[in-house]
Design an enzyme around this catalytic site. Structure first.
Site, PDB file in Angstrom:
ATOM      1  N   LYS A 182     -24.291  -5.090  22.452  1.00 30.34           N
ATOM      2  CA  LYS A 182     -23.575  -3.931  21.920  1.00 30.34           C
ATOM      3  C   LYS A 182     -22.754  -4.371  20.720  1.00 30.34           C
ATOM      4  O   LYS A 182     -21.880  -5.231  20.828  1.00 30.34           O
ATOM      5  CB  LYS A 182     -22.638  -3.302  22.958  1.00 30.34           C
ATOM      6  CG  LYS A 182     -22.073  -1.953  22.482  1.00 30.34           C
ATOM      7  CD  LYS A 182     -20.894  -1.479  23.291  1.00 30.34           C
ATOM      8  CE  LYS A 182     -19.590  -2.056  22.796  1.00 30.34           C
ATOM      9  NZ  LYS A 182     -19.190  -1.547  21.438  1.00 30.34           N
TER      10      LYS A 182
ATOM     11  N   GLU B 205     -14.269 -14.884  25.242  1.00 29.56           N
ATOM     12  CA  GLU B 205     -13.513 -15.451  24.122  1.00 29.56           C
ATOM     13  C   GLU B 205     -12.566 -14.348  23.679  1.00 29.56           C
ATOM     14  O   GLU B 205     -12.975 -13.348  23.095  1.00 29.56           O
ATOM     15  CB  GLU B 205     -14.456 -15.890  23.003  1.00 29.56           C
ATOM     16  CG  GLU B 205     -13.803 -16.822  21.988  1.00 29.56           C
ATOM     17  CD  GLU B 205     -13.244 -16.073  20.785  1.00 29.56           C
ATOM     18  OE1 GLU B 205     -12.002 -15.852  20.772  1.00 29.56           O
ATOM     19  OE2 GLU B 205     -14.019 -15.728  19.888  1.00 29.56           O
TER      20      GLU B 205
ATOM     21  N   CYS C 258      -8.987 -14.080  15.725  1.00 30.55           N
ATOM     22  CA  CYS C 258      -8.431 -14.385  17.045  1.00 30.55           C
ATOM     23  C   CYS C 258      -7.666 -15.698  17.057  1.00 30.55           C
ATOM     24  O   CYS C 258      -6.693 -15.853  17.803  1.00 30.55           O
ATOM     25  CB  CYS C 258      -9.545 -14.412  18.085  1.00 30.55           C
ATOM     26  SG  CYS C 258     -10.864 -15.585  17.720  1.00 30.55           S
TER      27      CYS C 258
ATOM     28  N   GLU D  41      -0.070 -10.631  19.933  1.00 29.73           N
ATOM     29  CA  GLU D  41      -1.121 -10.784  18.928  1.00 29.73           C
ATOM     30  C   GLU D  41      -1.126  -9.550  18.027  1.00 29.73           C
ATOM     31  O   GLU D  41      -1.498  -8.459  18.452  1.00 29.73           O
ATOM     32  CB  GLU D  41      -2.485 -10.961  19.591  1.00 29.73           C
ATOM     33  CG  GLU D  41      -3.587 -11.263  18.589  1.00 29.73           C
ATOM     34  CD  GLU D  41      -4.938 -11.470  19.245  1.00 29.73           C
ATOM     35  OE1 GLU D  41      -5.721 -12.289  18.745  1.00 29.73           O
ATOM     36  OE2 GLU D  41      -5.217 -10.796  20.256  1.00 29.73           O
TER      37      GLU D  41
END
Length: 491
Positions: A182, A258, A292, A389
Site C-alpha cells: 500500500k 520502522e 524519521c 516528533e
C-alpha cells in the site's frame, strides 16, 4: 511550466487514465503541495481491493513461477528491473517532487541513485540465500532451508515514496516472496509507475501488487488479513501499534516496524564546529524536516554553544526556499495542510514554553505549504518541541556540560532510532556510541546510508532492520531437515 512539471503531467496523462479504466471503485485526489491544487484523482483501494490483491499474490506464490524459478533467474529479472528504474529516473523523480514537494536536486542526486543501487544490491543477493549444514550430536544429517515466508504485506510512508518502495520491495522479491504494497495516500504516484515497470522487467503477474488507498481502510485490511504471512510497516509509532495489534489479532503474522524518532545530535567541545554545524543543519532540514531519523535535538557543549547558535541562525536564514522543481532550491513545502498545521502548532509551543526563537517560525509566502526554516535555542528537555516528533523544519538547540549528562538526556526519550556524535576524540566517540540507545550512530557524519548498512530502531522506534543482509531475515522462514545416518561411524 518547468521541465520536471511537464514530465510529470505527461506521465499522468499517459498512464493515470489506464488506472481509471480499471478502477470502478472510488477515487481520491492527490495534491501538489506547492500550489495546493489537485494533481490527479487516484483509485481508492479498500478492503475488497486488498482481498483481490492478496488472492492474486497467494496464487502467484502457491502456483506461480516466482518462488519456483532458480534464484539466478529471479536475480536477472531484478537486475532488469533496476535498469528500467534507471531509464525512467526522470519520471520517478518528477512524480515524487510533484506529489511530495521534495526538491528536485535532492530527489535526483540523493534519492534516485540509491533506489537503483538498492535494487541491484538485492538482485545480487537473490542467488546467495542458502541454509547451513549442521553437526548434530546424534547420528543424523541435519541441514537448514531458508525459504520465502509467503505473501508479504507492506505499508510505506509519504516522506520518501520511491526510496521506501525500494527498501521494502527489493529484499522481499529477492527472497522469492509475493507482495501486496500500500502506497501512502499523500504520495501514491511513483509507486504506480514503479509497479508498471516491474511487469515490464519480467516480474510475473500477481507477484507485486500495488494498492493506493487510506490507512484506516486498505492499510488496516493488510495488517489484519488472514492470508498475509508477514507485514512490514514504516510510519508513525501510533499507527505502528495499530498494525502490530491487528497482526496479532488475526493470524499472529510476524511484523517489522520502522517508526518515529527524536534523534540526538551531539556536538562535543573538541568537534570541528563548522563541519558539525553544516551537518546539524542537514540532519534537521533535509526533506523539510520530514525524516524519521532527523537530528531533531541538537546538544552542544557549553564551551562552543554561543558560537554554534549564532552560526546555526545564519545558516538557517540563508537556506534557499522556493519551487522544488527549480535546481538550487534547498527547501520546498511540507507535504500537506495537516503537516503544515502540526509544525506551526509546535512552533507555537516553543514560543509559549520559553525557548528562544532565533529565526523563522512563520509561513513562507501565501501559496503552498511552506514554512520558514526555524531555529530555537535554550530548549529545555521538558518542552514539547524537545519531547515530541515534530516532523518539520524546527531545529532545537540545547546546552550540555558533561558526557554523562548528555547521555542521560539523549536517552531520556521513548524513541531510539539514530544519533549523531561529533568529536575528535576516539575515546569519546567509542563511549557515546556504546552509551546511546539507538539503532544507528553516525560519528562525524550524518545520513550516511548505504545498501549494506542496516537501519532500524530501539524502543518505540520499532524493531527489525531494513537494508543490508539483516533485512533478509524478515522475509525468510528457516526449516530444519533431519535424516538418520545409516552408518554413524562416518560422523
Amino acid at each position: 511550466m518547468e521541465f520536471g512539471t511537464i514530465l510529470a503531467y505527461w506521465w499522468l496523462n499517459a498512464r493515470i487514465w489506464i488506472l481509471h479504466q480499471l478502477a470502478w471503485c472510488k477515487t481520491f485526489p492527490t495534491i501538489d503541495p506547492r500550489s495546493e491544487e489537485i494533481i490527479a484523482q487516484v483509485a481508492e483501494g479498500d478492503e475488497e481491493d486488498v482481498n483481490r490483491a492478496v488472492k492474486a499474490a497467494r496464487n502467484a506464490f502457491e502456483k506461480g513461477p516466482w518462488p519456483r524459478m532458480t534464484a539466478y533467474e529471479r536475480s536477472k529479472i531484478l537486475f532488469r528491473y533496476a535498469d528500467l528504474l534507471e531509464q525512467h529516473s526522470d519520471e520517478l523523480v518528477a512524480l515524487d517532487v510533484l506529489d511530495n514537494g521534495k526538491t528536485i536536486d535532492q530527489a535526483t542526486f540523493a534519492e534516485m541513485p540509491n533506489v537503483i543501487r538498492w535494487f541491484r544490491y538485492y538482485a545480487g543477493w537473490a542467488d546467495k540465500i542458502h541454509g547451513m549444514t549442521l553437526q548434530a550430536d546424534s547420528p543424523h544429517h541435519v541441514h537448514t532451508l531458508h525459504e520465502p515466508i509467503g505473501v508479504v504485506g507492506q505499508i510505506v510512508p509519504w516522506n520518501f515514496p520511491i526510496i521506501m518502495f525500494s527498501w521494502k520491495v527489493a529484499p522481499a522479491l529477492a527472497c522469492g516472496n509475493t507482495v501486496v504494497l500500500k502506497s501512502a495516500e499523500l504520495t501514491p504516484l511513483s509507486a504506480i509507475l514503479a509497479g508498471t515497470l516491474a511487469l515490464e522487467a519480467g516480474v510475473p503477474p500477481g507477484v507485486l501488487n500495488i494498492i493506493s488507498g487510506f490507512g484506516h481502510t486498505a492499510g488496516a485490511a493488510i495488517a489484519s488479513h488472514m492470508d498475509i504471512d508477514k507485514v512490514a510497516f514504516t510510519g508513525s509509532t501510533e499507527v505502528g501499534r495499530s498494525v502490530m495489534e491487528a497482526a496479532a489479532r488475526s493470524n499472529l503474522k510476524p511484523v517489522t516496524l520502522e517508526l518515529g524518532g527524536k534523534s540526538p545530535f551531539i556536538v562535543c567541545g573538541d568537534a570541528d564546529i563548522d563541519k558539525a554545524l553544516e551537518l546539524s543543519h542537514l540532519a534537521l532540514f533535509f526533506n523539510q524536516g520530514q525524516t524519521c531519523c532527523a537530528g531533531s535535538r541538537t546538544f552542544v557543549h557549553e564551551s562552543v554553544y554561543d558560537e554554534f547558535v549564532e552560526k546555526a541562525k545564519k545558516k538557517a536564514e540563508n537556506r534557499v526556499l522556493g519551487d522544488p522543481f527549480q535546481s538550487g532550491v534547498e527547501h520546498g513545502p511540507q507535504v500537506d495542510i495537516s503537516q503544515f498545521n502540526k509544525v506551526m502548532k509546535y512552533i507555537g509551543y516553543g514560543k509559549e514554553q520559553g525557548a528562544t526563537l532565533l529565526t523563522g517560525g512563520e509561513r513562507h509566502g501565501d501559496k503552498g505549504f511552506y514554512i520558514q526554516p526555524t531555529v530555537f535555542a535554550d530548549v529545555g528537555d521538558s518542552m514539547a518541541i524537545s519531547r515530541d516528533e515534530i516532523f518539520g523544519p524546527v531545529q532545537c538547540i540545547s546546552k550540555f556540560k558533561t558526557l554523562e549528562e548528555v547521555v542521560e538526556r539523549a536517552n531520556n526519550t521513548q524513541y531510539g532510532l539514530a544519533a549523531g556524535v561529533f568529536t575528535q576524540s576516539l575515546d569519546t566517540a567509542n563511549f557515546l556510541s556504546r552509551a546511546l540507545k539507538v539503532g544507528t550512530v553516525w560519528v562525524n557524519t550524518y545520513y550516511a546510508f548505504d545498501a549494506a548498512i542496516p537501519f532500524g530502531g530501539y524502543k518505540m522506534s520499532g524493531f527489525g532492520r531494513e537494508k543490508g543482509e539483516y533485512v533478509l531475515k524478515n522475509y525468510l522462514q528457516v526449516k530444519a531437515v533431519v535424516t538418520p545416518l545409516k552408518n554413524p561411524a562416518w560422523l
